[in-house]
Design a protein around this motif. Structure first.
Motif, mmCIF file in Angstrom:
data_model
loop_
_atom_site.group_PDB
_atom_site.id
_atom_site.type_symbol
_atom_site.label_atom_id
_atom_site.label_comp_id
_atom_site.label_asym_id
_atom_site.label_seq_id
_atom_site.Cartn_x
_atom_site.Cartn_y
_atom_site.Cartn_z
ATOM 1 N N ARG A 106 -9.819 -4.567 2.656
ATOM 2 C CA ARG A 106 -9.917 -5.845 3.680
ATOM 3 C C ARG A 106 -8.754 -6.282 4.449
ATOM 4 N NH1 ARG A 106 -13.145 -7.783 -0.737
ATOM 5 N NH2 ARG A 106 -15.434 -7.283 -0.511
ATOM 6 N N LYS A 107 -7.717 -6.289 3.681
ATOM 7 C CA LYS A 107 -6.439 -6.819 4.026
ATOM 8 C C LYS A 107 -5.478 -5.862 4.518
ATOM 9 C CE LYS A 107 -6.352 -10.536 0.737
ATOM 10 N NZ LYS A 107 -5.585 -10.949 -0.631
ATOM 11 N N GLY A 149 -2.126 3.292 5.951
ATOM 12 C CA GLY A 149 -1.338 3.966 4.988
ATOM 13 C C GLY A 149 -1.873 3.570 3.591
ATOM 14 N N TRP A 150 -1.237 4.041 2.551
ATOM 15 C CA TRP A 150 -1.549 3.650 1.094
ATOM 16 C C TRP A 150 -1.137 2.198 0.726
ATOM 17 C CZ3 TRP A 150 -3.642 6.670 -2.690
ATOM 18 C CH2 TRP A 150 -3.767 8.097 -2.349
ATOM 19 N N ALA A 151 -2.020 1.528 0.025
ATOM 20 C CA ALA A 151 -2.114 0.203 -0.451
ATOM 21 C C ALA A 151 -1.633 0.279 -2.004
ATOM 22 C CB ALA A 151 -3.288 -0.703 -0.199
ATOM 23 N N ARG A 160 -6.274 4.346 -1.108
ATOM 24 C CA ARG A 160 -6.562 4.717 0.167
ATOM 25 C C ARG A 160 -7.942 5.277 0.322
ATOM 26 N NH1 ARG A 160 -6.313 4.896 4.388
ATOM 27 N NH2 ARG A 160 -5.090 6.412 6.036
ATOM 28 N N HIS A 161 -8.374 4.502 1.526
ATOM 29 C CA HIS A 161 -9.898 4.771 1.741
ATOM 30 C C HIS A 161 -10.015 5.877 2.729
ATOM 31 C CE1 HIS A 161 -8.406 1.501 4.547
ATOM 32 N NE2 HIS A 161 -9.683 2.092 5.387
ATOM 33 N N LEU A 181 2.586 9.288 0.251
ATOM 34 C CA LEU A 181 2.122 8.579 -1.037
ATOM 35 C C LEU A 181 3.662 8.445 -1.936
ATOM 36 C CD1 LEU A 181 0.552 7.769 -3.609
ATOM 37 C CD2 LEU A 181 0.335 10.313 -3.697
ATOM 38 N N THR A 182 3.858 7.220 -2.355
ATOM 39 C CA THR A 182 4.791 7.093 -3.367
ATOM 40 C C THR A 182 4.577 6.849 -4.631
ATOM 41 O OG1 THR A 182 6.362 6.175 -1.546
ATOM 42 C CG2 THR A 182 6.914 5.824 -3.735
ATOM 43 N N TRP A 183 4.659 7.478 -5.725
ATOM 44 C CA TRP A 183 3.955 7.547 -6.976
ATOM 45 C C TRP A 183 4.638 8.397 -8.332
ATOM 46 C CZ3 TRP A 183 0.397 4.239 -8.561
ATOM 47 C CH2 TRP A 183 -0.216 4.203 -9.625
#
Length: 225
Positions: free
Chosen positions: A29-30, A35-37, A55-56, A221-223
């Motif tokens: 929503r926000k 990008g990725w949240a 990521r939707h 993506l940072t993971w």
């Protein structure tokens, strides 16, 4: 004693899944960018930290719905002008005063209310959820934010950019013990490694009556697994 401990663990796991789902919905929503949240949440009792990334899909999805009571009100207004009978001559001031106004206006308003049930569709997005904490291995989960998703399959096919499609075994997933709304990808390490190298991900959904392709913009993506 062991049974009670198992029940407590199950309740805690269900609560954690529910929180992950709510956090992901807030992120969607926000989010102002495509990008990725990312989220980081610390348990106040254990200090364990859970890291998540969301990521939707580009496409929305409707997966059922519910009946909702609706009420409506309608107001109808009519205006009627009635001519007064003139008994005296209007040529004199006294006559006009005795006659009163030439006409009067009457307004009638009718208000009607109606109650009924209306079918409201559940609209959401397919979402990639990556999650890890100190006590559990990293999980790669795909689920539907509308809360309803029929997982009647055991394998899913993806395509990363323009490469050949890759098939993964999956396990049904639920943030609520009474409802399945997604699936866990069994080979998490391979899936995340491919995600890091891709810009676009296609998900082939064969769970319904017809095949549907969902698109995810996964670049950047940072993971750390």
């Amino acid at each position: 004693m062991a049974k009670k401990d198992a029940e407590k663990r199950e309740l805690a796991e269900n609560a954690a899944r529910g929180q992950i789902y709510r956090d992901s919905m807030d992120a969607i929503r926000k989010a102002e960018e495509r990008g990725w949240a990312y989220r980081k949440k610390e348990d106040p009792m254990t200090s364990d930290t859970t890291y998540t990334a969301f990521r939707h899909s580009d496409e929305s999805v409707i997966t059922g719905g519910h009946w909702e009571d609706k009420s409506g009100t309608t107001a109808t207004t009519t205006t009627e002008t009635v001519q007064n009978r003139q008994r005296y001559s209007n040529k004199t001031v006294v006559g006009r005063m005795l006659n009163g106004p030439k006409s009067k206006t009457t307004t009638n308003t009718t208000v009607t209310s109606s109650n009924g049930r209306e079918w409201v569709s559940s609209k959401g997005y397919m979402t990639i959820l990556l999650t890890r904490n100190a006590n559990e291995p990293t999980k790669a989960i795909i689920y539907c934010t509308s809360g309803e998703y029929n997982v009647n399959f055991s394998r899913v096919r993806f395509r990363f950019d323009k490469n050949k499609p890759v098939t993964f075994d999956i396990t049904p997933y639920s943030y609520d013990s009474n409802e399945t709304n997604g699936f866990i990808i069994d080979d998490t390490s391979k899936f995340i490694s491919l995600l890091k190298e891709a810009s676009t991900l296609l998900l082939e959904d064969n769970g319904g009556k017809q095949k549907i392709i969902f698109t995810f913009q996964v670049g950047g993506l940072t993971w750390e697994q």
